[in-house]
Design a protein around this motif. Structure first.
Motif, PDB file in Angstrom:
ATOM      1  N   LYS A  44       0.837  -1.204   0.000  1.00  0.00           N
ATOM      2  CA  LYS A  44       0.000   0.000   0.000  1.00  0.00           C
ATOM      3  C   LYS A  44       0.874   1.257   0.000  1.00  0.00           C
ATOM      4  CE  LYS A  44      -3.575   2.352   2.697  1.00  0.00           C
ATOM      5  NZ  LYS A  44      -4.551   2.232   3.784  1.00  0.00           N
ATOM      6  N   LEU A  45       1.917   1.245   0.811  1.00  0.00           N
ATOM      7  CA  LEU A  45       2.794   2.412   0.895  1.00  0.00           C
ATOM      8  C   LEU A  45       3.533   2.653  -0.423  1.00  0.00           C
ATOM      9  CD1 LEU A  45       4.199   1.970   4.502  1.00  0.00           C
ATOM     10  CD2 LEU A  45       2.427   3.556   3.721  1.00  0.00           C
ATOM     11  N   ARG A  46       3.963   1.576  -1.082  1.00  0.00           N
ATOM     12  CA  ARG A  46       4.617   1.741  -2.397  1.00  0.00           C
ATOM     13  C   ARG A  46       3.672   2.413  -3.382  1.00  0.00           C
ATOM     14  NH1 ARG A  46       6.845  -3.185  -1.190  1.00  0.00           N
ATOM     15  NH2 ARG A  46       5.309  -4.356  -2.393  1.00  0.00           N
ATOM     16  N   ALA A  47       2.410   2.037  -3.357  1.00  0.00           N
ATOM     17  CA  ALA A  47       1.430   2.634  -4.268  1.00  0.00           C
ATOM     18  C   ALA A  47       1.158   4.094  -3.913  1.00  0.00           C
ATOM     19  CB  ALA A  47       0.136   1.822  -4.242  1.00  0.00           C
ATOM     20  N   ILE A  48       0.955   4.362  -2.635  1.00  0.00           N
ATOM     21  CA  ILE A  48       0.620   5.725  -2.204  1.00  0.00           C
ATOM     22  C   ILE A  48       1.777   6.687  -2.459  1.00  0.00           C
ATOM     23  CG2 ILE A  48       0.145   7.138  -0.163  1.00  0.00           C
ATOM     24  CD1 ILE A  48      -1.619   4.884   0.861  1.00  0.00           C
ATOM     25  N   THR A  49       3.003   6.209  -2.342  1.00  0.00           N
ATOM     26  CA  THR A  49       4.142   7.108  -2.529  1.00  0.00           C
ATOM     27  C   THR A  49       4.386   7.435  -4.006  1.00  0.00           C
ATOM     28  OG1 THR A  49       5.669   5.234  -2.391  1.00  0.00           O
ATOM     29  CG2 THR A  49       5.294   6.502  -0.363  1.00  0.00           C
ATOM     30  N   GLN A  71      -6.625   8.140   2.116  1.00  0.00           N
ATOM     31  CA  GLN A  71      -6.034   6.812   1.946  1.00  0.00           C
ATOM     32  C   GLN A  71      -4.998   6.509   3.029  1.00  0.00           C
ATOM     33  OE1 GLN A  71      -4.607   7.247  -2.068  1.00  0.00           O
ATOM     34  NE2 GLN A  71      -6.365   6.160  -2.915  1.00  0.00           N
ATOM     35  N   LEU A  72      -4.419   7.529   3.597  1.00  0.00           N
ATOM     36  CA  LEU A  72      -3.400   7.352   4.635  1.00  0.00           C
ATOM     37  C   LEU A  72      -3.995   7.203   6.033  1.00  0.00           C
ATOM     38  CD1 LEU A  72      -0.770   9.984   3.454  1.00  0.00           C
ATOM     39  CD2 LEU A  72      -0.555   7.497   3.402  1.00  0.00           C
ATOM     40  N   GLY A  73      -5.295   7.377   6.156  1.00  0.00           N
ATOM     41  CA  GLY A  73      -5.940   7.399   7.468  1.00  0.00           C
ATOM     42  C   GLY A  73      -5.638   6.216   8.363  1.00  0.00           C
ATOM     43  N   SER A  74      -5.572   5.020   7.818  1.00  0.00           N
ATOM     44  CA  SER A  74      -5.352   3.823   8.638  1.00  0.00           C
ATOM     45  C   SER A  74      -3.871   3.479   8.813  1.00  0.00           C
ATOM     46  CB  SER A  74      -6.079   2.628   8.016  1.00  0.00           C
ATOM     47  OG  SER A  74      -5.514   2.318   6.759  1.00  0.00           O
ATOM     48  N   LEU A  97       3.224  10.904  11.465  1.00  0.00           N
ATOM     49  CA  LEU A  97       2.295  10.861  10.336  1.00  0.00           C
ATOM     50  C   LEU A  97       0.878  11.168  10.800  1.00  0.00           C
ATOM     51  CD1 LEU A  97       1.608  10.325   7.369  1.00  0.00           C
ATOM     52  CD2 LEU A  97       1.495   7.883   7.924  1.00  0.00           C
ATOM     53  N   GLY A  98       0.466  10.560  11.894  1.00  0.00           N
ATOM     54  CA  GLY A  98      -0.873  10.829  12.435  1.00  0.00           C
ATOM     55  C   GLY A  98      -1.057  12.292  12.772  1.00  0.00           C
ATOM     56  N   LYS A  99      -0.033  12.910  13.338  1.00  0.00           N
ATOM     57  CA  LYS A  99      -0.087  14.338  13.679  1.00  0.00           C
ATOM     58  C   LYS A  99      -0.258  15.187  12.414  1.00  0.00           C
ATOM     59  CE  LYS A  99       2.602  17.938  15.986  1.00  0.00           C
ATOM     60  NZ  LYS A  99       3.879  18.261  16.631  1.00  0.00           N
ATOM     61  N   GLY A 100       0.475  14.848  11.352  1.00  0.00           N
ATOM     62  CA  GLY A 100       0.351  15.579  10.092  1.00  0.00           C
ATOM     63  C   GLY A 100      -1.026  15.418   9.467  1.00  0.00           C
ATOM     64  N   LEU A 101      -1.569  14.211   9.527  1.00  0.00           N
ATOM     65  CA  LEU A 101      -2.913  13.972   8.981  1.00  0.00           C
ATOM     66  C   LEU A 101      -3.955  14.776   9.750  1.00  0.00           C
ATOM     67  CD1 LEU A 101      -2.696  10.099   8.444  1.00  0.00           C
ATOM     68  CD2 LEU A 101      -2.544  11.880   6.689  1.00  0.00           C
ATOM     69  N   ARG A 102      -3.815  14.801  11.076  1.00  0.00           N
ATOM     70  CA  ARG A 102      -4.757  15.589  11.892  1.00  0.00           C
ATOM     71  C   ARG A 102      -4.646  17.079  11.574  1.00  0.00           C
ATOM     72  NH1 ARG A 102      -3.094  11.742  15.404  1.00  0.00           N
ATOM     73  NH2 ARG A 102      -1.593  13.090  16.476  1.00  0.00           N
ATOM     74  N   ALA A 103      -3.425  17.567  11.367  1.00  0.00           N
ATOM     75  CA  ALA A 103      -3.236  18.988  11.045  1.00  0.00           C
ATOM     76  C   ALA A 103      -3.893  19.322   9.709  1.00  0.00           C
ATOM     77  CB  ALA A 103      -1.749  19.326  11.009  1.00  0.00           C
ATOM     78  N   TYR A 104      -3.726  18.470   8.717  1.00  0.00           N
ATOM     79  CA  TYR A 104      -4.352  18.683   7.402  1.00  0.00           C
ATOM     80  C   TYR A 104      -5.871  18.714   7.551  1.00  0.00           C
ATOM     81  CZ  TYR A 104      -5.711  17.856   2.527  1.00  0.00           C
ATOM     82  OH  TYR A 104      -6.297  17.950   1.281  1.00  0.00           O
TER      83      TYR A 104
END
Length: 148
Positions: A44-49, A71-74, A97-104
């Motif tokens: 999943k990470l290879r695809a998302i990147t 898509q990065l939520g989980s 990563l979770g902190k960045g997602l919450r900030a966005y």
């Protein structure tokens, strides 16, 4: 009159047959609900990147990255689960990563940031997400289930 009675009887039979078909359960799913493991997360990470929001977060309008962020939520939770207590660097990257997602998300960056947020802060959130995602990906690659 007989034709009418016959038509009503045929219609009744068809309704019974149709309702019987709708109650068929079909094949019962087997398995499922099982954790596919760190290798699936690595895939999943290879695809998302490959997403432009990861590769060039400063060059894209933040609202256009809403799907990427969703898509990065989980990912942070999965990474923490796989890290356990044995890979603190992966746990740290997952937390970042979770902190960045919450900030966005809390900055309204998926909407028009000019109206509900700060474009510069949203772009920084995307950069923070990309940096942390790279660290999470590197940490997942180090897991024995992926590297072994």
């Amino acid at each position: 009159m007989r034709i009418r009675t016959l038509l009503v009887a045929v219609a009744g039979v068809l309704m019974v047959l149709a309702s019987a078909c709708s109650r068929e359960a079909g094949p019962t799913p087997t398995g499922g609900g099982e954790d596919p493991g760190p290798s699936a997360l690595a895939t999943k990470l290879r695809a998302i990147t490959q997403d432009v929001c990861y590769r060039a977060p400063g060059d894209i309008d933040p609202p256009k990255c809403q799907k990427y962020v969703t898509q990065l939520g989980s990912v942070p939770g999965q990474a923490r689960d796989y890290a356990k207590n044995e890979h603190p660097e992966l746990t740290s990257a997952a937390d970042t990563l979770g902190k960045g997602l919450r900030a966005y998300n809390s900055g309204g960056c998926g909407d028009d940031p000019g109206a509900s947020g700060d474009t510069e802060a949203c772009t920084q959130s995307l950069q923070d997400i990309a940096d942390a995602l790279g660290d999470v990906q590197a940490g997942v690659r180090q897991l024995p289930e992926v590297s072994g």
